[in-house]
Design a protein around this motif. Structure first.
Motif, short mmCIF file in Angstrom:
data_model
loop_
_atom_site.label_atom_id
_atom_site.label_comp_id
_atom_site.label_asym_id
_atom_site.label_seq_id
_atom_site.Cartn_x
_atom_site.Cartn_y
_atom_site.Cartn_z
N PHE A 102 20.20 -10.22 -44.68
CA PHE A 102 21.04 -9.72 -43.43
C PHE A 102 21.21 -8.17 -43.52
O PHE A 102 21.03 -7.32 -42.21
CB PHE A 102 22.07 -10.63 -43.35
N VAL A 106 19.74 -5.36 -40.66
CA VAL A 106 20.77 -4.36 -39.98
C VAL A 106 20.51 -2.83 -40.11
O VAL A 106 20.54 -1.99 -39.38
CB VAL A 106 22.25 -4.85 -40.16
N THR A 263 24.90 -2.90 -30.88
CA THR A 263 24.25 -4.10 -31.34
C THR A 263 24.60 -4.23 -32.76
O THR A 263 24.74 -5.26 -33.34
CB THR A 263 22.71 -3.72 -31.17
N ALA A 264 24.68 -3.24 -33.53
CA ALA A 264 24.85 -3.34 -35.16
C ALA A 264 26.37 -3.80 -35.30
O ALA A 264 26.49 -4.60 -36.20
CB ALA A 264 24.75 -2.03 -35.53
N LEU A 267 26.24 -7.65 -34.68
CA LEU A 267 25.88 -8.21 -35.73
C LEU A 267 26.52 -8.34 -36.89
O LEU A 267 26.57 -9.44 -37.68
CB LEU A 267 24.24 -7.55 -36.03
N SER A 308 22.57 -15.30 -38.09
CA SER A 308 22.83 -13.86 -38.18
C SER A 308 21.57 -13.24 -38.42
O SER A 308 21.13 -12.13 -37.85
CB SER A 308 23.88 -13.41 -39.22
N CYS A 309 20.87 -13.91 -39.56
CA CYS A 309 19.68 -12.97 -39.88
C CYS A 309 18.65 -13.22 -38.78
O CYS A 309 17.87 -12.07 -38.36
CB CYS A 309 18.96 -13.66 -41.07
N ALA A 312 19.51 -10.71 -35.98
CA ALA A 312 19.33 -9.17 -36.41
C ALA A 312 17.76 -8.92 -36.23
O ALA A 312 17.60 -7.91 -35.96
CB ALA A 312 19.77 -9.12 -38.01
N MET A 316 16.65 -6.15 -33.95
CA MET A 316 16.34 -4.71 -34.64
C MET A 316 14.76 -4.78 -35.15
O MET A 316 14.41 -3.94 -35.74
CB MET A 316 17.10 -4.75 -36.18
#
Length: 480
Positions: A102, A106, A263-264, A267, A308-309, A312, A316
């Motif tokens: 993750f 990011v 976005t970061a 995340l 979450s992964c 992301a 990204m």
């Protein structure tokens, strides 16, 4: 202590009434497991500090020695070690691996640098220091301490040039935030391992970790840096230029997409939100049904990090094949240090299991509680002593959790109380960074400081961060 060993020892004492001078050594025989544990801990420190042995084999040797010294048969000792490693890694291996992935997802998309630059735009020097403390906390949740520091170091130099101040004026706030989140807030390996050792829900550790980490990072970072600036305590150093001042300055001032920063931020907060919501669904009285089931399922650490992964990656992901290959390479590289972390964590679990199986942990718990030592104080003190002795914060947390678990179990603590014990352990393991800590030398070299200058700046900052986190846990402890 195993029954056959106890019976044999009692028979020897009864038959021969062994005495050494005026001291009846029956006490030594009866407390064989506890004494063996103490000797194994001393041996562990010698192996790590003097012999420079890696914590993984050192913990295994110490655990086996404690088991054999306490009277377990060799086969029983091996079984205890295997059960301890398997039980520990079975619950956290996937979480630690997904956490590393993750962070790469990011960071690889430029989210870390964009977030730092976005939230500090237009701020004066004083406000920038406070913002950097929070940035450090946010960034270190998905990204390891040293990686985040190296990524953001050019930004520190750019701020120092813009405001004509020592780089440490901005470096210490960022470093305190990074160190605090690395120790207090999952999914970094240390707090995950401590939660597993103490058998506490990760959601509670996250919740109280965040509550303790923010004031800890602000006290050890921007507050200390501001006071040190006024007192003239911050050395200028000879920081690395990393390609020259013009390049770093230009990098800091160049255009960037605020959308990437936002976005970061989303995340970074996503796994925290999912896991904390899952832990609190029951206590806050969310009605039984489909909604609560979804919230609790999404809040399971493995599920939360998988989601979450996935988020992301979608947010990204590189646009071309070359970028996607670079991302795959970065993910593979990120998993290399995870192997070492898992081995050390597993060995710490093995050591804990030996303490349980031999009865040494119960003896330690009874002794500590008889002297009035609470589990939260014991956890902090043990972690602090281990941190001073062998340097590694993660190793100190894992070992301290192994030793604190029997004390916490004997005290029959609630889940929130166990989470605060985990926070206290993190506080002890954060404080007193000095010459046997690899992070100490990383900071020393990047900022171009002498050893004494690093002790007077970074070591003080780390200690304030750790102690403040412990004080917050201590304040909250009676109310949960």
């Amino acid at each position: 202590m195993p029954l056959h060993t106890t019976s044999l020892c009692n028979a020897v004492v009864a038959a021969y009434q062994i005495h050494l001078g005026d001291v009846d050594i029956s006490w030594i025989i009866e407390n064989r497991a506890l004494l063996s544990m103490v000797m194994s801990i001393l041996a562990l420190l010698v192996l790590i500090m003097r012999a420079k042995m890696h914590p993984f084999p050192a913990l295994l040797i110490a655990g086996l020695a404690a088991a054999l010294g306490a009277g377990l048969a060799p086969s029983e000792a091996i079984t205890a070690v295997a059960n301890g490693m398997g039980g520990t890694l079975g619950g956290i291996a996937a979480v630690i691996g997904l956490g590393a992935m993750f962070g790469v997802l990011v960071e690889h998309g430029g989210g870390v640098t964009a977030l730092a630059r976005y939230v500090t735009r237009g701020a004066d020097s004083a406000l920038t220091r406070w913002i950097l403390g929070i940035v450090g906390v946010l960034v270190a949740i998905p990204v390891f301490f040293d990686v985040a520091f190296i990524i953001l170091f050019p930004l520190i130099l750019a701020f120092a040039r813009r405001f004509s101040l020592a780089p440490l004026a901005f470096g210490l706030p960022l470093l305190a935030g990074l160190a605090g989140a690395h120790a207090f807030i999952p999914p970094t390996p240390g707090p995950i391992a401590v939660a597993q050792q103490l058998q506490v829900d990760l959601g509670w550790v996250m919740l109280f970790g965040v509550i303790a980490c923010v004031p800890a990072a602000l006290v050890g970072g921007p507050l200390f840096a501001s006071i040190a600036m006024r007192k003239g305590w911050l050395p200028a150093g000879s920081p690395l230029t990393l390609g020259g001042g013009e390049g770093s300055e230009g990098h800091e001032q160049s255009e960037f997409d605020p959308g990437v920063a936002k976005t970061a931020l989303g995340l970074v907060l996503l796994p925290l939100t999912l896991i904390i919501a899952g832990a609190l669904a029951g206590p806050i009285g969310l009605p039984e049904g489909a909604l609560r089931s979804v919230v609790e399922t999404a809040g399971l650490p493995v599920i939360a990090l998988l989601l979450s992964c996935g988020a992301a990656f979608l947010a990204m992901r590189p646009a071309n094949a070359e970028g996607r290959q670079a991302l795959r390479n970065a993910i593979e590289k990120s998993l290399e240090p995870v192997g070492a972390v898992l081995l050390v964590t597993g060995a710490g679990g093995a050591f804990k299991q030996v303490l349980v199986d031999t009865g040494a942990g119960q003896s330690l718990a009874d002794t500590a509680l008889s002297f009035g030592f609470t589990p939260i104080f014991c956890g902090f003190l043990i972690a602090l002593l281990l941190r001073i002795a062998q340097g590694s914060a993660t190793a100190a947390m894992i070992t301290a959790a192994s030793l604190t678990y029997p004390i916490a179990a004997a005290a029959a603590l609630t889940q929130p109380q166990l989470a605060l014990v985990a926070v206290a352990i993190a506080g002890g393991a954060t404080a007193c960074s000095h010459v046997n800590d690899s992070g100490f030398w990383l900071i020393n070299r990047y900022f171009g400081l002498t050893t004494m200058e690093t002790l007077k700046s970074w070591s003080v900052s780390a200690t304030l961060t750790g102690v403040t986190g412990f004080v917050v846990a201590l304040i909250l402890y009676p109310f949960v």
